[in-house]
Design a protein around this motif. Sequence first.
Motif, short mmCIF file in Angstrom:
data_model
loop_
_atom_site.label_atom_id
_atom_site.label_comp_id
_atom_site.label_asym_id
_atom_site.label_seq_id
_atom_site.Cartn_x
_atom_site.Cartn_y
_atom_site.Cartn_z
N PRO A 118 43.59 36.70 39.20
CA PRO A 118 42.45 36.03 39.68
C PRO A 118 42.05 35.51 40.91
CG PRO A 118 43.52 34.50 38.07
CD PRO A 118 44.14 35.90 38.14
N GLY A 119 43.21 35.19 41.58
CA GLY A 119 43.41 34.55 42.80
C GLY A 119 44.57 34.65 43.53
N LYS A 120 44.79 34.65 44.96
CA LYS A 120 45.76 34.86 45.54
C LYS A 120 47.19 34.60 45.27
CE LYS A 120 47.75 34.29 50.27
NZ LYS A 120 47.77 33.52 51.59
N ASP A 121 47.35 33.39 44.70
CA ASP A 121 48.57 33.00 44.18
C ASP A 121 48.46 32.66 42.62
OD1 ASP A 121 49.91 33.13 46.54
OD2 ASP A 121 48.93 31.08 47.09
N HIS A 122 47.68 33.32 41.90
CA HIS A 122 47.38 33.10 40.49
C HIS A 122 47.70 34.44 39.73
CE1 HIS A 122 45.74 28.95 41.11
NE2 HIS A 122 45.03 29.45 42.06
N VAL A 123 48.29 34.19 38.72
CA VAL A 123 48.75 35.32 37.94
C VAL A 123 48.42 34.81 36.30
CG1 VAL A 123 50.45 37.03 36.82
CG2 VAL A 123 50.53 36.13 39.19
N ARG A 124 47.66 35.80 35.53
CA ARG A 124 47.26 35.20 34.10
C ARG A 124 47.65 36.48 33.25
NH1 ARG A 124 41.88 31.87 35.14
NH2 ARG A 124 42.68 30.28 35.96
N LEU A 125 48.04 36.11 31.90
CA LEU A 125 48.11 37.19 30.92
C LEU A 125 46.92 37.38 30.29
CD1 LEU A 125 51.32 35.82 28.87
CD2 LEU A 125 51.02 37.96 30.36
N LYS A 126 46.83 38.69 30.14
CA LYS A 126 45.42 39.13 29.17
C LYS A 126 45.60 38.55 28.09
CE LYS A 126 44.71 43.25 32.12
NZ LYS A 126 44.68 44.87 31.94
N PRO A 127 44.40 38.43 27.41
CA PRO A 127 44.39 37.94 25.95
C PRO A 127 45.23 38.62 25.06
CG PRO A 127 42.21 37.58 26.76
CD PRO A 127 43.00 38.39 27.69
N SER A 128 45.19 39.99 25.04
CA SER A 128 46.04 40.78 24.35
C SER A 128 47.45 41.14 24.65
CB SER A 128 45.16 42.38 24.52
OG SER A 128 45.35 42.66 25.73
N ALA A 129 47.93 40.20 25.59
CA ALA A 129 49.28 40.59 26.02
C ALA A 129 50.40 40.04 25.07
CB ALA A 129 49.57 39.68 27.45
N LEU A 130 51.28 40.81 24.76
CA LEU A 130 52.59 40.67 23.98
C LEU A 130 53.70 40.91 24.71
CD1 LEU A 130 51.55 42.30 20.58
CD2 LEU A 130 51.61 39.94 20.98
#
Length: 113
Positions: free
Chosen positions: A79-91
């Motif tokens: 979502p941003g330059k230094d941001h990493v997020r897991l998708k809600p479906s990630a396992l």
Amino acid sequence: MVLTCAYPDCTNRLKTKGLRSLAQTLLGVVTFHVFPTSKPARLKLWLIALWLDINTPINELKLLRVCSDHFSPDDFTYPGKDHVRLKPSALPMVFPHPTEVCEQDLCMCPFYL
């Protein structure tokens, strides 16, 4: 405070400084992710995939993290330059040495669930 990845035998560590969630490794940046404690069905899948007791108390799980090495590249959003997020479906399903895991007990291997 030093956090270690909750996956058995994973050596990735995060030395926290404030709310920082990135650690440098030889392969680049490794991110650490919290367990989905507010979603019981998804949490159970995570626990099974990581070979952890499904009856582990929530207050203990809130202290654990899983590093990005155990997720597929498709499991992330940026979502941003230094941001990493897991998708809600990630396992967490990517393991460094699947043959070693599977040889221990094929019936319980996460690749066969």
